[in-house]
Design a protein around this motif. Structure first.
Motif, PDB file in Angstrom:
ATOM      1  N   ALA A  45       0.865  -1.186   0.000  1.00  0.00           N
ATOM      2  CA  ALA A  45       0.000   0.000   0.000  1.00  0.00           C
ATOM      3  C   ALA A  45       0.898   1.231   0.000  1.00  0.00           C
ATOM      4  O   ALA A  45       1.922   1.261   0.688  1.00  0.00           O
ATOM      5  CB  ALA A  45      -0.899   0.004   1.225  1.00  0.00           C
ATOM      6  N   THR A  46       0.530   2.255  -0.772  1.00  0.00           N
ATOM      7  CA  THR A  46       1.404   3.419  -0.911  1.00  0.00           C
ATOM      8  C   THR A  46       0.737   4.749  -0.593  1.00  0.00           C
ATOM      9  O   THR A  46       1.433   5.718  -0.295  1.00  0.00           O
ATOM     10  CB  THR A  46       1.968   3.497  -2.334  1.00  0.00           C
ATOM     11  N   GLY A  47      -0.595   4.847  -0.669  1.00  0.00           N
ATOM     12  CA  GLY A  47      -1.237   6.135  -0.438  1.00  0.00           C
ATOM     13  C   GLY A  47      -2.686   5.991  -0.035  1.00  0.00           C
ATOM     14  O   GLY A  47      -3.335   4.984  -0.354  1.00  0.00           O
ATOM     15  N   LEU A  94       1.077  -4.805 -10.787  1.00  0.00           N
ATOM     16  CA  LEU A  94      -0.296  -4.398 -11.044  1.00  0.00           C
ATOM     17  C   LEU A  94      -0.658  -3.248 -10.111  1.00  0.00           C
ATOM     18  O   LEU A  94      -0.388  -3.321  -8.905  1.00  0.00           O
ATOM     19  CB  LEU A  94      -1.264  -5.553 -10.813  1.00  0.00           C
ATOM     20  N   PRO A  95      -1.299  -2.168 -10.619  1.00  0.00           N
ATOM     21  CA  PRO A  95      -1.771  -1.101  -9.739  1.00  0.00           C
ATOM     22  C   PRO A  95      -3.054  -1.529  -9.039  1.00  0.00           C
ATOM     23  O   PRO A  95      -3.964  -2.080  -9.677  1.00  0.00           O
ATOM     24  CB  PRO A  95      -2.012   0.061 -10.698  1.00  0.00           C
ATOM     25  N   LEU A  96      -3.134  -1.290  -7.748  1.00  0.00           N
ATOM     26  CA  LEU A  96      -4.247  -1.793  -6.942  1.00  0.00           C
ATOM     27  C   LEU A  96      -4.998  -0.660  -6.254  1.00  0.00           C
ATOM     28  O   LEU A  96      -4.419   0.365  -5.903  1.00  0.00           O
ATOM     29  CB  LEU A  96      -3.743  -2.775  -5.887  1.00  0.00           C
ATOM     30  N   LEU A  97      -6.294  -0.888  -6.052  1.00  0.00           N
ATOM     31  CA  LEU A  97      -7.164   0.057  -5.353  1.00  0.00           C
ATOM     32  C   LEU A  97      -7.986  -0.683  -4.319  1.00  0.00           C
ATOM     33  O   LEU A  97      -8.620  -1.697  -4.627  1.00  0.00           O
ATOM     34  CB  LEU A  97      -8.092   0.766  -6.345  1.00  0.00           C
ATOM     35  N   TRP A  98      -7.963  -0.181  -3.076  1.00  0.00           N
ATOM     36  CA  TRP A  98      -8.840  -0.654  -2.022  1.00  0.00           C
ATOM     37  C   TRP A  98      -9.881   0.439  -1.787  1.00  0.00           C
ATOM     38  O   TRP A  98      -9.624   1.416  -1.075  1.00  0.00           O
ATOM     39  CB  TRP A  98      -8.050  -0.932  -0.742  1.00  0.00           C
ATOM     40  N   PRO A  99     -11.084   0.326  -2.385  1.00  0.00           N
ATOM     41  CA  PRO A  99     -12.081   1.398  -2.293  1.00  0.00           C
ATOM     42  C   PRO A  99     -12.725   1.455  -0.912  1.00  0.00           C
ATOM     43  O   PRO A  99     -13.096   0.421  -0.347  1.00  0.00           O
ATOM     44  CB  PRO A  99     -13.098   1.023  -3.372  1.00  0.00           C
ATOM     45  N   ALA A 100     -12.875   2.660  -0.391  1.00  0.00           N
ATOM     46  CA  ALA A 100     -13.453   2.829   0.943  1.00  0.00           C
ATOM     47  C   ALA A 100     -14.929   2.445   0.978  1.00  0.00           C
ATOM     48  O   ALA A 100     -15.431   1.984   2.012  1.00  0.00           O
ATOM     49  CB  ALA A 100     -13.276   4.275   1.400  1.00  0.00           C
ATOM     50  N   SER A 132       2.245   0.819 -11.488  1.00  0.00           N
ATOM     51  CA  SER A 132       2.012   0.833 -10.047  1.00  0.00           C
ATOM     52  C   SER A 132       1.332   2.139  -9.704  1.00  0.00           C
ATOM     53  O   SER A 132       1.537   3.162 -10.363  1.00  0.00           O
ATOM     54  CB  SER A 132       3.325   0.693  -9.271  1.00  0.00           C
ATOM     55  N   ALA A 133       0.464   2.116  -8.689  1.00  0.00           N
ATOM     56  CA  ALA A 133      -0.214   3.321  -8.221  1.00  0.00           C
ATOM     57  C   ALA A 133       0.488   3.800  -6.959  1.00  0.00           C
ATOM     58  O   ALA A 133       0.774   3.000  -6.063  1.00  0.00           O
ATOM     59  CB  ALA A 133      -1.684   3.031  -7.941  1.00  0.00           C
ATOM     60  N   THR A 134       0.760   5.091  -6.889  1.00  0.00           N
ATOM     61  CA  THR A 134       1.524   5.611  -5.762  1.00  0.00           C
ATOM     62  C   THR A 134       0.765   6.622  -4.925  1.00  0.00           C
ATOM     63  O   THR A 134       1.037   6.756  -3.736  1.00  0.00           O
ATOM     64  CB  THR A 134       2.823   6.255  -6.264  1.00  0.00           C
ATOM     65  N   GLU A 135      -0.195   7.353  -5.514  1.00  0.00           N
ATOM     66  CA  GLU A 135      -0.976   8.324  -4.755  1.00  0.00           C
ATOM     67  C   GLU A 135      -2.401   8.345  -5.267  1.00  0.00           C
ATOM     68  O   GLU A 135      -2.652   8.121  -6.462  1.00  0.00           O
ATOM     69  CB  GLU A 135      -0.378   9.731  -4.869  1.00  0.00           C
ATOM     70  N   ILE A 136      -3.348   8.634  -4.354  1.00  0.00           N
ATOM     71  CA  ILE A 136      -4.733   8.846  -4.744  1.00  0.00           C
ATOM     72  C   ILE A 136      -5.201  10.140  -4.103  1.00  0.00           C
ATOM     73  O   ILE A 136      -5.059  10.343  -2.896  1.00  0.00           O
ATOM     74  CB  ILE A 136      -5.630   7.656  -4.363  1.00  0.00           C
ATOM     75  N   ASP A 196      -8.058  13.356  -3.327  1.00  0.00           N
ATOM     76  CA  ASP A 196      -9.376  13.323  -2.705  1.00  0.00           C
ATOM     77  C   ASP A 196     -10.509  13.194  -3.710  1.00  0.00           C
ATOM     78  O   ASP A 196     -11.585  12.699  -3.363  1.00  0.00           O
ATOM     79  CB  ASP A 196      -9.577  14.584  -1.858  1.00  0.00           C
ATOM     80  N   ASP A 197     -10.297  13.613  -4.961  1.00  0.00           N
ATOM     81  CA  ASP A 197     -11.347  13.477  -5.966  1.00  0.00           C
ATOM     82  C   ASP A 197     -11.299  12.131  -6.685  1.00  0.00           C
ATOM     83  O   ASP A 197     -12.061  11.895  -7.624  1.00  0.00           O
ATOM     84  CB  ASP A 197     -11.272  14.613  -6.985  1.00  0.00           C
ATOM     85  N   GLY A 198     -10.395  11.236  -6.259  1.00  0.00           N
ATOM     86  CA  GLY A 198     -10.276   9.922  -6.875  1.00  0.00           C
ATOM     87  C   GLY A 198      -9.216   9.828  -7.947  1.00  0.00           C
ATOM     88  O   GLY A 198      -8.989   8.744  -8.491  1.00  0.00           O
ATOM     89  N   THR A 199      -8.557  10.936  -8.280  1.00  0.00           N
ATOM     90  CA  THR A 199      -7.459  10.900  -9.250  1.00  0.00           C
ATOM     91  C   THR A 199      -6.332  10.028  -8.710  1.00  0.00           C
ATOM     92  O   THR A 199      -5.940  10.153  -7.544  1.00  0.00           O
ATOM     93  CB  THR A 199      -6.917  12.319  -9.506  1.00  0.00           C
ATOM     94  N   ILE A 200      -5.800   9.135  -9.554  1.00  0.00           N
ATOM     95  CA  ILE A 200      -4.737   8.220  -9.153  1.00  0.00           C
ATOM     96  C   ILE A 200      -3.477   8.549  -9.937  1.00  0.00           C
ATOM     97  O   ILE A 200      -3.527   8.747 -11.156  1.00  0.00           O
ATOM     98  CB  ILE A 200      -5.153   6.756  -9.385  1.00  0.00           C
ATOM     99  N   ILE A 201      -2.349   8.618  -9.246  1.00  0.00           N
ATOM    100  CA  ILE A 201      -1.065   8.915  -9.852  1.00  0.00           C
ATOM    101  C   ILE A 201      -0.181   7.682  -9.702  1.00  0.00           C
ATOM    102  O   ILE A 201      -0.200   7.006  -8.663  1.00  0.00           O
ATOM    103  CB  ILE A 201      -0.382  10.110  -9.165  1.00  0.00           C
ATOM    104  N   GLY A 202       0.628   7.400 -10.720  1.00  0.00           N
ATOM    105  CA  GLY A 202       1.528   6.253 -10.616  1.00  0.00           C
ATOM    106  C   GLY A 202       2.612   6.288 -11.661  1.00  0.00           C
ATOM    107  O   GLY A 202       2.836   7.300 -12.334  1.00  0.00           O
ATOM    108  N   THR A 203       3.289   5.161 -11.795  1.00  0.00           N
ATOM    109  CA  THR A 203       4.320   5.002 -12.815  1.00  0.00           C
ATOM    110  C   THR A 203       4.018   3.745 -13.622  1.00  0.00           C
ATOM    111  O   THR A 203       3.421   2.792 -13.117  1.00  0.00           O
ATOM    112  CB  THR A 203       5.727   4.884 -12.200  1.00  0.00           C
ATOM    113  N   ALA A 204       4.442   3.768 -14.877  1.00  0.00           N
ATOM    114  CA  ALA A 204       4.269   2.613 -15.763  1.00  0.00           C
ATOM    115  C   ALA A 204       5.467   2.568 -16.689  1.00  0.00           C
ATOM    116  O   ALA A 204       5.656   3.470 -17.502  1.00  0.00           O
ATOM    117  CB  ALA A 204       2.973   2.719 -16.559  1.00  0.00           C
TER     118      ALA A 204
END
Length: 305
Positions: free
Chosen positions: A155-157, A177-183, A199-203, A205-213
């Motif tokens: 988990a990263t963010g 694989l980039p992963l999301l655990w939705p609240a 990979s996903a590194t930050e999310i 507050d509006d749901g925008t996801i930042i990562g690297t590929a």
């Protein structure tokens, strides 16, 4: 606020290289204008006499701080999750109440990655020879579910809603694989639709996801549209932090060891603009686009040491 592979971004650049190699907006090279700011008193965070520790993450309001520590005992070096909760004062003023410390034992190889404005922290631990992600909330630690296809998970963010992002390693293909655990769907984990080996590194507050590929950064907007974060002429890019409508990091025209440029992306348009090279690195950015560097903060065209 988190920080994404920041150590690899500690470089010094010239303003000429910024404009010549990438055609990005130029950066003034005049002596930075310094501003007199209120001096804040520094106070150590409370720790028991038999414990050491370090702070690793702070929430956007400044109320919650998370870190790791150990009890000073030669016979027991069990890592501990440390959480301080206080009431922040106005800018330039001290915290109004003494931070309250909570100590939680988790497991070996403990890492703290992020904490949100409600004191929910996320991180990872190395347990039974596997990296496992955890979440701390309501006074207890919970192990996050992982997809069956991954061998190790991180988990990263986390955002203010409690959505968590991270990555899972797929041994068979040596990819991630980039992963999301939705609240809003507790107990579930989703693989994010993103470029391959991402990979996903930050999310946000509006749901925008930042990562690297691969060799570039990417952003997934709330409407599920995905864009690469790059710039004309760039061969690679890396993201170090994001907040609000902004992301900061590096762009390069050569190998990862040469021709690096510090930039800030406008996530609404995907356009990158060079930031002042005197920052040395892009450590963080706030929702107003103010960039924190290694030795200074960039407020528009003004630097504060």
């Amino acid at each position: 606020m988190t920080r994404i592979a920041r150590n690899r971004f500690l470089v010094v650049l010239t303003a000429g290289a910024l404009t010549a190699t990438l055609g990005l907006p130029g950066v003034a090279t005049a002596e930075p204008k310094h501003r007199t700011l209120p001096v804040c008193a520094l106070r150590p965070l409370p720790l028991p006499a038999d414990m050491n520790g370090r702070a690793l993450a702070v929430d956007p309001t400044g109320r919650f701080i998370a870190g790791t520590g150990y009890r000073i005992d030669d016979d027991d070096w069990q890592p501990l999750l440390l959480l301080w909760a206080g009431t922040p004062g106005r800018p330039g003023h001290e915290v109004r109440t003494e931070p309250r410390l909570t100590v939680v034992a988790i497991g070996g190889g403990l890492q703290v990655e992020d904490i949100n404005r409600y004191g929910v922290a996320v991180g990872n631990a190395f347990v039974d020879n596997v990296n496992r992600p955890w979440r701390y909330r309501n006074g207890r630690v919970e192990w996050l579910p992982v997809p069956p296809v991954v061998s190790n998970t991180w988990a990263t963010g986390i955002n203010s809603r409690g959505d968590i992002v991270g990555r899972g390693a797929v041994e068979q293909t040596e990819t991630s694989l980039p992963l999301l655990w939705p609240a809003d769907r507790p107990g579930t984990v989703e693989v994010i639709d993103a470029p391959s080996d991402a990979s996903a590194t930050e999310i946000l507050d509006d749901g925008t996801i930042i990562g690297t590929a691969g060799n570039s950064g990417w952003v997934r907007h709330p409407d599920a549209r995905t864009d690469r974060l790059t710039a004309p002429g760039a061969r690679w890019s890396g993201i170090s932090a994001a907040r609000g409508n902004w992301a900061v990091g590096l762009i390069g025209t050569g190998s990862e060891d040469e021709d690096r440029t510090l930039v800030r992306w406008d996530l609404r348009t995907g356009v990158a603009a060079a930031v002042n090279p005197a920052l040395v690195s892009t450590q963080d950015v706030n929702s107003r686009g103010t960039v924190l560097g290694d030795r200074a903060v960039e407020h528009g065209d003004r630097l504060v040491a």
